[in-house]
Design a protein around this motif. Structure first.
Motif: not given
Length: 397
Positions: A279-306
């Protein structure tokens, strides 16, 4: 996803005004209310010019505005386009531009902050910031001069700045957090923080200095949720044996103007004392959805996002609510791209912003399919929560 251009409403002539004024006297108020309620806001804003009774209903009646917002729920976005960087637009999810606020965009180096408010904030990386009310077109240019206590700080020489705009629910005030971040700060520099109240009255005409969180933060990760600005810690900690995990989060409360207790992200929380691999911080980002804090976890193998939603700040509880396969959209693009979660629609679809391409994408999570919104190439974008009926008559597109 793209829709054909909507026809423009015909110009309102004197004859039309006279006929409307005569007919409106014969139409019962409740019938007029129901008929006008069915029209889209863009048409209503033009029809205000027809007669006084129509203008009074569509401009000054809060019950009508509330009922119209419920009947036409949106969503709406604030946008700057790459072919018109001096203006800010209000657009819908079909790509239609509903209003243009000329001159509010600030120019080619100003970008809209990714907010979800009834106001917009446009700023540069070198200490230019303005707050826009799309409803009235009013623009407030914030002062560049620092807080008095920071006048002699080294960070203010050729500064690199970050801004965040949020609304304090308890008071209704909008505040801006500014950070001076001298390049190379991890080699001995400092991050300097200040707060400005946008609608605080005559007494709030300058920035107020505030303490830092005690950790270097990643200024590009900042996101505002319910009046709190959240950051991931800086990339300077990557690979350093200091006990700071990649998803470690700090937050600044705009209401109290103080830093809150630090928060462990879902990856660290689930790992316990074990190492967090790959993990590096480049794989992670923050967002706001429906009034909640969301952490987006970007993965390359396979290409996906949690997408992890914060359910309980006090106990640091997170819930993974979406696992999205991104191969179908990312694989046909050249290079390495990150999708930014922008909005969660009522029907469960997700709106993403692909900054490098200037695209809005709508994702159906159940099928992992993406559709492009038919819209001009975006320079920057945010969510607009204001009432379309307050947008007035001028510059309706």
């Amino acid at each position: 996803m793209a829709s054909p251009p909507r026809p423009r409403s015909p110009p309102v002539t004197r004859a039309m005004r006279a006929r409307a004024a005569a007919s409106s006297e014969r139409i019962p108020p409740d019938v007029l209310f129901d008929v006008l309620l069915r029209l889209p806001a863009r048409d209503l804003c033009r029809l205000r010019a027809v007669c006084r009774s129509w203008r009074a209903l569509t401009s000054g009646d809060p019950l009508f505005a509330e009922a119209h917002a419920a009947a036409h729920p949106g969503p709406l976005f604030l946008a700057k386009f790459r072919d018109d960087k001096s203006s800010v637009y209000v657009v819908d999810l079909s790509g239609n531009a509903l209003k243009r606020v000329a001159g509010a965009g600030g120019g080619p180096y100003h970008h809209l902050l990714c907010t979800s408010l009834n106001l917009a904030c446009v700023a540069t990386d070198w200490n230019r910031c303005r707050v826009l009310d799309p409803a009235t077109g009013a623009v407030r240019v914030l002062p560049e001069s620092p807080a008095e206590e920071h006048a002699n700080r080294v960070n203010l020489r050729n500064p690199y700045t970050f801004f965040a705009l949020g609304r304090v629910a308890a008071t209704g005030k909008h505040k801006v957090l500014r950070m001076f971040n001298r390049l190379g700060f991890h080699n001995g520099g400092h991050q300097v923080f200040e707060v400005f109240t946008v609608n605080g009255g005559d007494g709030d005409v300058q920035w107020r200095g505030r303490q830092g969180p005690g950790l270097f933060i990643d200024e590009c990760s900042g996101v505002v949720v319910d009046g709190v600005v959240y950051f991931l810690t800086s990339r300077v900690y990557e690979g350093v044996r200091c006990g700071i995990r990649p998803d470690y989060i700090v937050s600044f409360d705009l209401g109290t103007e103080e830093w809150r207790s630090d928060l462990r992200g879902p990856i660290s929380s689930n790992a316990g004392d074990r190492k967090v691999p790959h993990y590096t911080r480049g794989d992670l980002s923050l967002a706001e959805l429906k009034g909640s804090l969301v952490l987006a976890d970007h993965r390359e193998q396979p290409m996906s996002m949690d997408l992890w939603f914060l359910s309980d700040f006090g106990n640091g509880l997170w819930a993974k609510e979406y696992h999205i396969q991104t191969h179908s959209i990312i694989s046909r693009l050249v290079g390495e791209y990150r999708l930014k979660p922008l909005l969660l629609l009522d029907d469960g679809r997700l709106v993403f912003y692909l900054a490098v391409k200037g695209l809005l994408l709508v994702c159906e999570p159940g099928t992992n399919t993406f559709a492009e919104v038919g819209i001009r190439c975006l320079d920057s974008v945010g969510v607009y929560t204001g009432n379309l009926l307050s947008l007035g008559e001028g510059d309706m597109v």
